[in-house]
Design a protein around this motif. Structure first.
Motif, short mmCIF file in Angstrom:
data_model
loop_
_atom_site.label_atom_id
_atom_site.label_comp_id
_atom_site.label_asym_id
_atom_site.label_seq_id
_atom_site.Cartn_x
_atom_site.Cartn_y
_atom_site.Cartn_z
N GLY A 23 66.75 52.54 87.51
CA GLY A 23 66.96 51.69 88.70
C GLY A 23 65.81 50.74 88.91
O GLY A 23 66.00 49.58 89.26
N LEU A 24 64.59 51.23 88.73
CA LEU A 24 63.42 50.37 88.88
C LEU A 24 63.39 49.30 87.79
O LEU A 24 63.01 48.16 88.05
N ALA A 25 63.78 49.67 86.58
CA ALA A 25 63.80 48.70 85.48
C ALA A 25 64.82 47.60 85.75
O ALA A 25 64.56 46.43 85.48
N GLU A 26 65.97 47.97 86.32
CA GLU A 26 66.97 46.97 86.63
C GLU A 26 66.52 46.04 87.73
O GLU A 26 66.79 44.84 87.72
N GLN A 27 65.78 46.60 88.72
CA GLN A 27 65.31 45.77 89.83
C GLN A 27 64.24 44.78 89.38
O GLN A 27 64.20 43.65 89.85
N GLY A 33 63.81 43.82 86.21
CA GLY A 33 64.26 43.05 85.07
C GLY A 33 63.58 43.41 83.77
O GLY A 33 63.64 42.68 82.81
N GLY A 34 62.91 44.54 83.72
CA GLY A 34 62.24 44.98 82.51
C GLY A 34 62.13 46.47 82.47
O GLY A 34 62.73 47.19 83.26
N ALA A 35 61.37 46.95 81.52
CA ALA A 35 61.18 48.39 81.37
C ALA A 35 60.22 48.88 82.43
O ALA A 35 59.23 48.24 82.74
N ALA A 36 60.53 50.05 82.99
CA ALA A 36 59.66 50.62 84.02
C ALA A 36 58.56 51.43 83.40
O ALA A 36 58.64 51.98 82.37
#
Length: 87
Positions: free
Chosen positions: A78-82, A84-87
């Motif tokens: 979810g954080l990666a989607e927010q 726009g990259g890898a978390a």
């Protein structure tokens, strides 16, 4: 003679600034599935802290661990989607 006075006004004068912000509350809400999964794992571990775990206890702990890992994965995705990259 020294007078004893209440310090309530001094203590609560900055109470409005000590409240969590909306962004912090949103972050807590987003992490709530992970928090609940961690609590479930701790509950399962506490049950067997003073006795030998049965097969059912071991299964409960394994399931709780899997839920924690899944919650970590979902949070990271979810954080990666927010961002726009890898978390």
């Amino acid at each position: 003679m020294d007078h004893i006075v209440t310090v309530q006004d001094a203590v609560t004068a900055f109470a409005d600034f000590m409240e969590p912000t909306n962004a912090e509350l949103d972050a807590i809400e987003q992490e709530m599935p992970l928090i609940v999964a961690d609590v479930d794992l701790l509950d399962a571990q506490i049950v067997v802290i003073d006795r030998t775990p049965t097969m059912l206890d071991e299964r409960r702990i394994r399931r709780a661990r899997r839920r924690v890992l899944a919650a970590h994965r979902d949070l990271a995705n979810g954080l990666a989607e927010q961002t726009g990259g890898a978390a």
